[in-house]
Design a protein around this motif. Structure first.
Motif, short mmCIF file in Angstrom:
data_model
loop_
_atom_site.label_atom_id
_atom_site.label_comp_id
_atom_site.label_asym_id
_atom_site.label_seq_id
_atom_site.Cartn_x
_atom_site.Cartn_y
_atom_site.Cartn_z
N GLY A 126 0.82 -1.21 0.00
CA GLY A 126 0.00 0.00 0.00
C GLY A 126 0.85 1.26 0.00
N ALA A 127 1.87 1.27 0.85
CA ALA A 127 2.72 2.46 0.95
C ALA A 127 3.34 2.79 -0.40
N HIS A 154 -1.10 6.43 5.93
CA HIS A 154 -0.78 6.07 4.54
C HIS A 154 0.42 5.15 4.41
N GLU A 226 -8.34 9.09 2.90
CA GLU A 226 -9.03 7.79 2.98
C GLU A 226 -10.52 8.09 3.11
N ASP A 259 -7.37 7.23 -1.07
CA ASP A 259 -6.59 6.09 -0.60
C ASP A 259 -7.58 5.05 -0.09
N GLN A 262 -7.44 0.38 2.55
CA GLN A 262 -8.16 -0.40 3.56
C GLN A 262 -9.65 -0.52 3.25
N LYS A 288 -4.21 -4.37 -0.08
CA LYS A 288 -4.92 -5.21 0.89
C LYS A 288 -5.90 -6.20 0.24
C1 PLP Z 1 -5.34 3.60 4.06
C2 PLP Z 1 -4.00 2.94 4.04
N1 PLP Z 1 -3.05 3.40 3.23
C3 PLP Z 1 -1.84 2.83 3.16
C4 PLP Z 1 -1.52 1.73 3.94
C5 PLP Z 1 -0.18 1.11 3.83
O1 PLP Z 1 -0.26 -0.15 3.26
P1 PLP Z 1 0.93 -1.22 3.42
O2 PLP Z 1 0.95 -1.62 4.86
O3 PLP Z 1 0.56 -2.34 2.50
O4 PLP Z 1 2.17 -0.53 3.00
C6 PLP Z 1 -2.49 1.21 4.80
C7 PLP Z 1 -2.19 0.06 5.67
O5 PLP Z 1 -2.80 -0.17 6.68
C8 PLP Z 1 -3.77 1.83 4.86
O6 PLP Z 1 -4.72 1.37 5.67
#
Ligand code: PLP
Length: 446
Positions: A126-127, A154, A226, A259, A262, A288
């Motif tokens: 996600g990041a 994020h 989000e 975003d 989640q 996710k």
């Molecule tokens: C809204 C949101 N953005 C980004 C991320 C980051 O994702 P990752 O842990 O796969 O890097 C998350 C993880 O919980 C998230 O909930």
């Protein structure tokens, strides 16, 4: 799905002796900075159950943090990923491409909001998707500033740490952080000083005022939000907030990024949570739930924005790995076939009904300050009786009591006082209700 019986079973203390042995090895070998909610080691998982190495079967209200929406061993994910594994594991899409990557991008274009021309790029986490959304927005607008919101989360890479609101545990000691990131208020209805009914209008006006006065709209490349804030406490921005911010972005040539890492892929009872208020984001980040547990993420958006980055500017060795793409196609197939949006809505109905009943039955029911969320992304915010003072200790104690009975729940929230429920969307209603019984009993222990 694996043939794991869909029944809770508590045979030992949780964690049991075999988990305790593995935990001792883990403490010696794994870096302390990598935490675990519950040091119960998994043997297999599927549907609504996680079976541990001691033979205990836990009801899963976490889905590996909103990942295994189709279950942790969904038939179509296992079938497609296994076939892909046998064919080839990797070529690197940037070296010699393969169809699965293209097919996932086609699916993303079809499923995400808006009927404009869309393109996608695939990544692992996600990041990484959020970082790439920022790169793309900057390349398109030729501006640098990025606006994010209070309580937003994020990721944990350098740029996404800067975008994330909460210091501990995500940022403490890990700076300096990336520049040109600005944080503005969000419409947190439950905690808005003049009441939830005013939060949408007032918070959006404040946010827009801060952007205009402190940054200058003409300097802003992207606004990232989000549509339901996850780690920050399952905060649904009060009605009117998201449309006002999206409109401001459109009026000022700013790339509006949802975003949905989640909240996406049926989690809230819609393919994407931003559909709730008819928002069509310029870019949308997903991860996710997209691939049934395999590591895959994406940035999807308006073709002209996505194409702004020069050839070779986006990518990565593993981005859009063929096995993960096969898993995603299996997960999407499952979501369509089992109508997981419908299932998520049913989960919301059951959970919210039962939680409201608990609040009214409990002698100190007002410690459940708020019941919120959508679909299978539901939370309760715990406060000290008679106040709105966050009670993180109560959330922790409730989680512990649930774990001891074989129900896996997670906490979250800026104040650590939110108990969140993210069951797999394929969970049976009997397991769901049994989990809720355990939560009800846990209240008696605090
Ligand atoms: C809204 C949101 N953005 C980004 C991320 C980051 O994702 P990752 O842990 O796969 O890097 C998350 C993880 O919980 C998230 O909930």
């Amino acid at each position: 799905m694996s043939d794991i019986p869909q029944e809770r079973r508590v045979l030992t203390a949780i964690p049991g002796p075999k988990s305790a042995e593995l935990q001792a090895r883990r403490v010696a070998a794994v870096a302390a900075g990598v935490g675990s909610t519950l040091p119960v080691f998994t043997a297999r998982a599927g549907g609504g159950i996680i079976e541990d190495v001691d033979g205990n079967r836990l009801i899963d209200f976490g889905s590996g943090i909103a990942v295994t929406s189709v279950g942790a061993s969904a038939e179509a994910v296992v079938r497609r990923a296994s076939a892909q594994l046998a064919d080839f594991t990797h070529t690197c899409f940037m070296v010699t491409p393969y169809e699965g990557y293209v097919e996932v991008c086609e699916q993303l274009a079809e499923l995400t909001p808006g009927d404009h021309a869309k393109k996608s790029a695939l990544f692992n986490s996600g990041a990484e998707a959020v970082e790439n959304a920022v790169k793309i927005a900057r390349a398109y607008t030729k501006r640098t500033a990025v606006v994010v919101f209070d309580h937003g989360y994020h990721g944990r890479t350098n740029l996404t740490m800067a975008l994330t609101s909460k210091n501990m545990p995500y940022k403490q000691g890990f700076g300096p952080f990336a520049p040109e990131v600005y944080r503005v208020p969000v419409a947190y209805g439950y905690r808005w000083p003049t009441g939830a009914e005013n939060a949408g209008a007032e918070a959006s006006a404040q946010a827009i005022d801060e952007i205009t006065k402190q940054i200058g709209a003409e300097n802003v490349a992207a606004i990232i939000i989000e549509p339901v804030l996850g780690e920050g406490g399952f905060i649904e921005p009060a009605k009117g907030f998201l449309p006002a911010i999206a409109q401001f972005a459109e009026d000022n040539g700013i790339v509006f990024v949802a975003d949905e890492i989640q909240s996406g892929f049926c989690r809230t009872g819609q393919w994407f949570a931003c559909e709730d208020e008819g928002i069509v984001p310029d870019l949308i980040t997903t991860a996710k739930g997209i691939a049934g547990g395999l590591p895959l993420s994406a940035v999807t958006g308006r073709a002209e924005i996505m194409d702004a980055a020069h050839a070779g500017g986006l990518g990565g060795t593993y981005g859009g790995n063929p096995v993960a793409c096969a898993g995603a196609l299996g997960a999407i197939e499952t979501m369509r076939e089992l109508d997981l949006n419908g299932k998520a809505k049913r989960i919301e109905e059951i959970m919210k009904g039962r939680l409201a009943e608990m609040r009214s039955k409990l002698p100190n029911g007002d410690i459940i300050g708020d019941i919120r969320g959508r679909g299978a992304m539901i939370a309760i915010e715990l406060v000290k009786s008679g106040t709105k003072d966050p009670d993180a200790a109560a959330a922790g104690a409730l989680a512990k009591a649930c774990h001891a009975e074989g129900l896996l729940v997670l906490t979250c929230g800026t104040y650590g006082n939110v108990l969140r429920f993210l069951p797999p969307l394929v969970i049976g209603e009997d397991l769901l209700n049994e989990g809720l019984d355990i939560i009800e009993q846990a209240f008696a222990t605090i």
